[in-house]
Design a protein around this motif. Structure first.
Motif, PDB file in Angstrom:
ATOM      1  N   GLY A 115      26.054  32.777  76.365  1.00 54.32           N
ATOM      2  CA  GLY A 115      25.264  34.005  76.399  1.00 54.32           C
ATOM      3  C   GLY A 115      26.082  35.246  76.677  1.00 54.32           C
ATOM      4  O   GLY A 115      25.617  36.368  76.437  1.00 54.32           O
ATOM      5  N   CYS A 116      27.285  35.084  77.195  1.00 54.29           N
ATOM      6  CA  CYS A 116      28.150  36.241  77.462  1.00 54.29           C
ATOM      7  C   CYS A 116      28.671  36.873  76.176  1.00 54.29           C
ATOM      8  O   CYS A 116      29.097  38.025  76.185  1.00 54.29           O
ATOM      9  N   ALA A 117      28.668  36.108  75.104  1.00 48.10           N
ATOM     10  CA  ALA A 117      29.115  36.654  73.822  1.00 48.10           C
ATOM     11  C   ALA A 117      27.964  37.409  73.163  1.00 48.10           C
ATOM     12  O   ALA A 117      26.801  37.007  73.261  1.00 48.10           O
ATOM     13  N   THR A 118      28.304  38.492  72.499  1.00 43.89           N
ATOM     14  CA  THR A 118      27.288  39.290  71.803  1.00 43.89           C
ATOM     15  C   THR A 118      26.877  38.579  70.520  1.00 43.89           C
ATOM     16  O   THR A 118      27.731  38.211  69.710  1.00 43.89           O
ATOM     17  N   GLY A 163      30.746  43.452  77.420  1.00 48.83           N
ATOM     18  CA  GLY A 163      32.113  43.950  77.488  1.00 48.83           C
ATOM     19  C   GLY A 163      32.976  43.177  78.472  1.00 48.83           C
ATOM     20  O   GLY A 163      32.965  41.946  78.516  1.00 48.83           O
ATOM     21  N   PHE A 164      33.720  43.935  79.284  1.00 47.58           N
ATOM     22  CA  PHE A 164      34.657  43.335  80.232  1.00 47.58           C
ATOM     23  C   PHE A 164      33.937  42.492  81.265  1.00 47.58           C
ATOM     24  O   PHE A 164      34.407  41.413  81.641  1.00 47.58           O
ATOM     25  N   ALA A 217      32.263  35.054  82.104  1.00 47.47           N
ATOM     26  CA  ALA A 217      32.482  33.818  81.344  1.00 47.47           C
ATOM     27  C   ALA A 217      33.688  33.058  81.881  1.00 47.47           C
ATOM     28  O   ALA A 217      33.646  31.828  82.025  1.00 47.47           O
ATOM     29  N   VAL A 218      34.764  33.765  82.219  1.00 48.59           N
ATOM     30  CA  VAL A 218      35.960  33.124  82.762  1.00 48.59           C
ATOM     31  C   VAL A 218      35.655  32.506  84.127  1.00 48.59           C
ATOM     32  O   VAL A 218      36.099  31.392  84.431  1.00 48.59           O
ATOM     33  N   VAL A 219      34.869  33.198  84.949  1.00 44.73           N
ATOM     34  CA  VAL A 219      34.513  32.684  86.275  1.00 44.73           C
ATOM     35  C   VAL A 219      33.620  31.438  86.149  1.00 44.73           C
ATOM     36  O   VAL A 219      33.742  30.499  86.934  1.00 44.73           O
ATOM     37  N   LEU A 220      32.746  31.410  85.165  1.00 41.63           N
ATOM     38  CA  LEU A 220      31.815  30.295  85.018  1.00 41.63           C
ATOM     39  C   LEU A 220      32.441  29.054  84.389  1.00 41.63           C
ATOM     40  O   LEU A 220      31.859  27.970  84.473  1.00 41.63           O
TER      41      LEU A 220
END
Length: 176
Positions: free
Chosen positions: A79-82, A116-117, A123-126
């Motif tokens: 879901g973090c991706a657009t 964005g950032f 996403a990296v944290v998850l």
């Protein structure tokens, strides 16, 4: 997407390899988990391998909960991706569960869904918790000797009595 299912009524022929039930399952999986539905099904394949090779899966309730947790985290990562313009669903790429998981950080950031950032950072944290829960839920982590730890079967009263009777006969034979 064009296959008939509960949410898409059409007279078009079913093109899903599993027929109508497969079209319904894939439609529901895409709506709830989005693109992460593929990652959500991998633990089932690993469990199947363990059962087929007589290794079994221990702590099934805990592993099933970890499996579901991993699926939720992977949905949030997707879901973090657009989503592209051609994405057919009103929810994001992580489906409904991904949108629900991303609602939690949006409360703390004061805005809408992360973009964005912030989305990349989230996403990296998850990824870490998702991979850990995936390993636990799949049965790849915390296994003893690579085999499921099953409780030893307790002998029944009849088996214990027969064993005691056999011991008595052996003692009698020795005295002859």
């Amino acid at each position: 997407v064009a296959d008939p299912s509960f949410s898409h009524a059409t007279d078009a022929p079913v093109t899903n390899a599993m027929g109508y039930p497969g079209a319904v399952f894939s439609d529901l999986a895409m709506q709830f988990f989005g693109l992460s539905s593929v990652a959500a099904l991998v633990p089932a394949v690993i469990w199947g391998f363990f059962f087929a090779t007589a290794r079994g899966v221990d702590n099934m309730h805990k592993r099933a909960a970890a499996w579901f947790g991993a699926a939720l985290f992977f949905a949030a990562i997707a879901g973090c991706a657009t989503p592209p313009e051609t994405w057919p669903l009103p929810s994001g790429l992580g489906g409904v569960f991904g949108d629900m998981m991303l609602k939690i950080p949006s409360v703390f950031t004061g805005g809408g869904y992360p973009t964005g950032f912030l989305a990349t950072l989230l996403a990296v944290v998850l990824v870490g918790p998702a991979l850990y829960l995936f390993a636990c839920g799949s049965g790849l982590h915390a296994r003893k000797n690579g085999f499921a730890v099953l409780a030893p079967a307790r002998p029944t009263q009849k088996v214990q009595e027969e064993a005691a009777f056999d011991d008595d006969e052996e003692e009698d034979d020795g005295g002859i």
